[in-house]
Write an enzyme that holds these catalytic residues in place. Sequence first.
Site, PDB file in Angstrom:
ATOM      1  N   ASP A 120       0.872  -1.166   0.000  1.00 55.51           N
ATOM      2  CA  ASP A 120       0.000   0.000   0.000  1.00 55.51           C
ATOM      3  C   ASP A 120       0.910   1.217   0.000  1.00 55.51           C
ATOM      4  OD1 ASP A 120      -2.532   1.176  -0.114  1.00 55.51           O
ATOM      5  OD2 ASP A 120      -2.450   1.695   1.991  1.00 55.51           O
ATOM      6  N   HIS A 178       9.810   5.251  -3.266  1.00 57.11           N
ATOM      7  CA  HIS A 178       9.341   4.570  -2.068  1.00 57.11           C
ATOM      8  C   HIS A 178       9.139   3.074  -2.338  1.00 57.11           C
ATOM      9  CE1 HIS A 178       6.286   5.938  -4.749  1.00 57.11           C
ATOM     10  NE2 HIS A 178       5.271   5.395  -4.085  1.00 57.11           N
TER      11      HIS A 178
HETATM   12  P1  ITT Z   1      -3.651  -1.751  -5.836  1.00 57.69           P
HETATM   13  O1  ITT Z   1      -4.795  -2.188  -6.707  1.00 57.69           O
HETATM   14  O2  ITT Z   1      -2.493  -2.674  -5.930  1.00 57.69           O
HETATM   15  O3  ITT Z   1      -4.061  -1.436  -4.428  1.00 57.69           O
HETATM   16  P2  ITT Z   1      -3.424   1.147  -6.245  1.00 57.69           P
HETATM   17  O4  ITT Z   1      -3.431   1.890  -7.544  1.00 57.69           O
HETATM   18  O5  ITT Z   1      -4.557   1.387  -5.304  1.00 57.69           O
HETATM   19  O6  ITT Z   1      -3.139  -0.400  -6.545  1.00 57.69           O
HETATM   20  P3  ITT Z   1      -1.688   2.017  -4.105  1.00 57.69           P
HETATM   21  O7  ITT Z   1      -2.777   1.696  -3.145  1.00 57.69           O
HETATM   22  O8  ITT Z   1      -0.358   1.464  -3.845  1.00 57.69           O
HETATM   23  O9  ITT Z   1      -2.070   1.564  -5.589  1.00 57.69           O
HETATM   24  O10 ITT Z   1      -1.534   3.600  -4.294  1.00 57.69           O
HETATM   25  C1  ITT Z   1      -2.513   4.516  -3.853  1.00 57.69           C
HETATM   26  C2  ITT Z   1      -2.399   5.846  -4.559  1.00 57.69           C
HETATM   27  O11 ITT Z   1      -1.225   6.545  -4.109  1.00 57.69           O
HETATM   28  C3  ITT Z   1      -2.276   5.773  -6.071  1.00 57.69           C
HETATM   29  O12 ITT Z   1      -3.534   5.674  -6.677  1.00 57.69           O
HETATM   30  C4  ITT Z   1      -1.575   7.104  -6.375  1.00 57.69           C
HETATM   31  O13 ITT Z   1      -2.519   8.164  -6.407  1.00 57.69           O
HETATM   32  C5  ITT Z   1      -0.664   7.305  -5.168  1.00 57.69           C
HETATM   33  N1  ITT Z   1       0.683   6.766  -5.464  1.00 57.69           N
HETATM   34  C6  ITT Z   1       1.249   5.660  -4.938  1.00 57.69           C
HETATM   35  N2  ITT Z   1       2.478   5.460  -5.458  1.00 57.69           N
HETATM   36  C7  ITT Z   1       2.681   6.453  -6.344  1.00 57.69           C
HETATM   37  C8  ITT Z   1       3.744   6.792  -7.227  1.00 57.69           C
HETATM   38  O14 ITT Z   1       4.828   6.042  -7.323  1.00 57.69           O
HETATM   39  N3  ITT Z   1       3.608   7.878  -7.987  1.00 57.69           N
HETATM   40  C9  ITT Z   1       2.509   8.642  -7.934  1.00 57.69           C
HETATM   41  N4  ITT Z   1       1.460   8.381  -7.158  1.00 57.69           N
HETATM   42  C10 ITT Z   1       1.532   7.303  -6.354  1.00 57.69           C
END
Ligand code: ITT
Length: 224
Positions: free
Chosen positions: A71, A180
């Site tokens: 996450d 990250h």
């Molecule tokens: P899952 O289905 O695997 O949960 P997800 O798109 O919800 O995929 P995350 O929960 O890891 O992915 O990420 C939540 C949000 O945080 C994502 O929709 C972005 O808006 C932001 N985010 C996370 N990592 C990022 C990155 O590397 N660059 C830009 N935004 C990021």
Amino acid sequence: MVNIIVLATRNAGKVREFQQLLKDFPVEIKSLSDFGPIPEVEEDGSTFDDNAYKKALFTAKALGLPAIADDSGLVVEALGGAPGVLSARYAGKNAADKDNIAKLLREMEGVSDRRAAFECVISIAVPSGPALTYEGRCEGQITREPKGDAGFGYDPVFFFPEYNRTFAELSSEEKNRVSHRGKALGEVVAEFDKVLKWLHARLIETKSPKPDHSQFEHNDWSED
Ligand code: ITT
């Protein structure tokens, strides 16, 4: 032997990245798409840690196999840590990236402290509850307008001072080296032999301990 680990996502990009990084280890990395439909887990935890663990445990229990979940999100200093766990739906349920960015820039209007960080937590859980956790963090600043079109999410407004560019102006290799998620994944890969041994030991335990956060605050190998 641990033969299969399930990656708790249907995001093909994440699956490829994990499979590539773990390709030299004697274990098969599958994803949710390799199994029949299983319900979506609600990401309603108050920390990245909670949500990563919840996703990993839910999948591990549902399939009876060890599972990995991550996450992540953006944490902005001047907004008291927002959007945080709400990063994906900051501007509302099913919000598009550009809507989330627009809301962030509105909230940051006139704010001089632009410090922010991307954070990622990876949880590796077995069906009986115990889990390992890995974290990665990358610090930067929120720009005043979007720049670049690579990446996803908040990348166009996340300025990374070391490269003097936004994340959306980096190649995926450049981003993975410092991001990250790249850092957290790097730690998983560096310890993956130990992870496999730990999983093996947990899976041959027949009694199922209750989920216990203290077991994954720090990865403690001492009992193995
Ligand atoms: P899952 O289905 O695997 O949960 P997800 O798109 O919800 O995929 P995350 O929960 O890891 O992915 O990420 C939540 C949000 O945080 C994502 O929709 C972005 O808006 C932001 N985010 C996370 N990592 C990022 C990155 O590397 N660059 C830009 N935004 C990021």
